[in-house]
Design a protein around this motif. Structure first.
Motif, PDB file in Angstrom:
ATOM      1  N   THR A  76      44.055  -1.484  -9.444  1.00 43.69           N
ATOM      2  CA  THR A  76      44.250  -2.872  -9.884  1.00 43.69           C
ATOM      3  C   THR A  76      43.538  -3.181 -11.194  1.00 43.69           C
ATOM      4  O   THR A  76      43.685  -4.283 -11.730  1.00 43.69           O
ATOM      5  CB  THR A  76      43.760  -3.853  -8.800  1.00 43.69           C
ATOM      6  N   ARG A  77      42.782  -2.229 -11.710  1.00 45.29           N
ATOM      7  CA  ARG A  77      41.969  -2.457 -12.906  1.00 45.29           C
ATOM      8  C   ARG A  77      42.779  -2.905 -14.129  1.00 45.29           C
ATOM      9  O   ARG A  77      42.377  -3.866 -14.806  1.00 45.29           O
ATOM     10  CB  ARG A  77      41.175  -1.191 -13.217  1.00 45.29           C
ATOM     11  N   PRO A  78      43.911  -2.280 -14.454  1.00 44.78           N
ATOM     12  CA  PRO A  78      44.664  -2.743 -15.628  1.00 44.78           C
ATOM     13  C   PRO A  78      45.147  -4.179 -15.499  1.00 44.78           C
ATOM     14  O   PRO A  78      45.014  -4.972 -16.444  1.00 44.78           O
ATOM     15  CB  PRO A  78      45.841  -1.765 -15.716  1.00 44.78           C
ATOM     16  N   ALA A  79      45.684  -4.537 -14.342  1.00 42.97           N
ATOM     17  CA  ALA A  79      46.156  -5.923 -14.151  1.00 42.97           C
ATOM     18  C   ALA A  79      44.992  -6.903 -14.207  1.00 42.97           C
ATOM     19  O   ALA A  79      45.095  -7.979 -14.816  1.00 42.97           O
ATOM     20  CB  ALA A  79      46.897  -6.043 -12.820  1.00 42.97           C
ATOM     21  N   PRO A 117      44.597   2.253 -20.339  1.00 39.04           N
ATOM     22  CA  PRO A 117      44.442   3.354 -19.382  1.00 39.04           C
ATOM     23  C   PRO A 117      43.285   4.261 -19.781  1.00 39.04           C
ATOM     24  O   PRO A 117      43.061   4.516 -20.959  1.00 39.04           O
ATOM     25  CB  PRO A 117      45.777   4.097 -19.456  1.00 39.04           C
ATOM     26  N   GLY A 118      42.554   4.727 -18.784  1.00 39.55           N
ATOM     27  CA  GLY A 118      41.468   5.670 -19.031  1.00 39.55           C
ATOM     28  C   GLY A 118      42.018   7.053 -19.313  1.00 39.55           C
ATOM     29  O   GLY A 118      43.194   7.333 -19.098  1.00 39.55           O
ATOM     30  N   ARG A 119      41.176   7.934 -19.785  1.00 41.05           N
ATOM     31  CA  ARG A 119      41.615   9.306 -20.097  1.00 41.05           C
ATOM     32  C   ARG A 119      42.156  10.019 -18.864  1.00 41.05           C
ATOM     33  O   ARG A 119      43.149  10.713 -18.930  1.00 41.05           O
ATOM     34  CB  ARG A 119      40.457  10.095 -20.690  1.00 41.05           C
ATOM     35  N   ALA A 120      41.500   9.857 -17.733  1.00 39.14           N
ATOM     36  CA  ALA A 120      41.944  10.537 -16.509  1.00 39.14           C
ATOM     37  C   ALA A 120      43.320  10.030 -16.094  1.00 39.14           C
ATOM     38  O   ALA A 120      44.184  10.808 -15.696  1.00 39.14           O
ATOM     39  CB  ALA A 120      40.940  10.315 -15.380  1.00 39.14           C
ATOM     40  N   THR A 121      43.533   8.708 -16.200  1.00 37.47           N
ATOM     41  CA  THR A 121      44.828   8.138 -15.842  1.00 37.47           C
ATOM     42  C   THR A 121      45.900   8.658 -16.783  1.00 37.47           C
ATOM     43  O   THR A 121      46.990   9.027 -16.357  1.00 37.47           O
ATOM     44  CB  THR A 121      44.770   6.599 -15.900  1.00 37.47           C
ATOM     45  N   THR A 122      45.606   8.703 -18.082  1.00 40.43           N
ATOM     46  CA  THR A 122      46.560   9.195 -19.068  1.00 40.43           C
ATOM     47  C   THR A 122      46.873  10.663 -18.816  1.00 40.43           C
ATOM     48  O   THR A 122      48.026  11.078 -18.889  1.00 40.43           O
ATOM     49  CB  THR A 122      46.006   9.006 -20.494  1.00 40.43           C
ATOM     50  N   ALA A 123      45.862  11.453 -18.471  1.00 38.85           N
ATOM     51  CA  ALA A 123      46.074  12.879 -18.206  1.00 38.85           C
ATOM     52  C   ALA A 123      46.938  13.071 -16.968  1.00 38.85           C
ATOM     53  O   ALA A 123      47.828  13.926 -16.947  1.00 38.85           O
ATOM     54  CB  ALA A 123      44.727  13.581 -18.026  1.00 38.85           C
TER      55      ALA A 123
END
Length: 168
Positions: free
Chosen positions: A97-100, A154-160
């Protein structure tokens, strides 16, 4: 005057320290700072519901005084923004839910800017203390907006992970 910034910085530093001690949830500064923002929001949201002069934080009456005259139902607006801050804090601690939450909080902080400007220009005191000057309120609000947008990105882990799911 620097209280709200310390309510982010101190918890963020402590969370990151936990990360360096092996608590994987706080392995990055980004997550630690976002949790620090959540801590700050819990404290500031609480002020929306408690009587003024109860402690070092402003209370409901102080916050109602900040609401610019063009906003209808100022008491309701203070309660509503308190609820939104609590929801935003809860949203920041969950990765899903962090991005929202970040986007919603960025919008909320922009919408709260007129109240901060009104309080500074009209020199509205909190708990009998002098009003926070405008030169401090605007940059502080910009910092909050920036941190919220950091949650939205988005964080790096999410993007990866997203890159791993893409077909070759």
């Amino acid at each position: 005057m620097f209280g709200t910034l310390m309510l982010i910085a101190v918890p963020a530093t402590l969370f990151r320290l936990l990360g360096s001690l092996g608590v994987s949830r706080f392995a990055t500064w980004r997550v630690s700072v976002l949790h620090g923002l959540a801590v700050m929001l819990v404290f500031t949201a609480g002020a929306h519901f408690v009587p003024s002069a109860l402690g070092p934080m402003p209370g409901h009456h102080d916050l109602v005084a900040m609401v610019p005259p063009f906003v209808p139902f100022p008491r309701f607006a203070v309660y509503a923004t308190g609820v939104l801050e609590l929801l935003g804090a809860a949203g920041l601690v969950r990765e899903a839910t962090r991005p929202a939450a970040g986007l919603g909080l960025a919008v909320l902080f922009v919408l709260l800017l007129p109240a901060n400007i009104h309080a500074a220009v009209e020199q509205i005191p909190f708990n009998g203390e002098p009003a926070t000057p405008l030169w401090f309120r605007i940059p502080e609000q910009v910092i909050f907006i920036g941190i919220a947008l950091w949650a939205y990105a988005p964080g790096r882990a999410t993007t990866a992970r997203r890159a791993d799911r893409m077909p070759a």
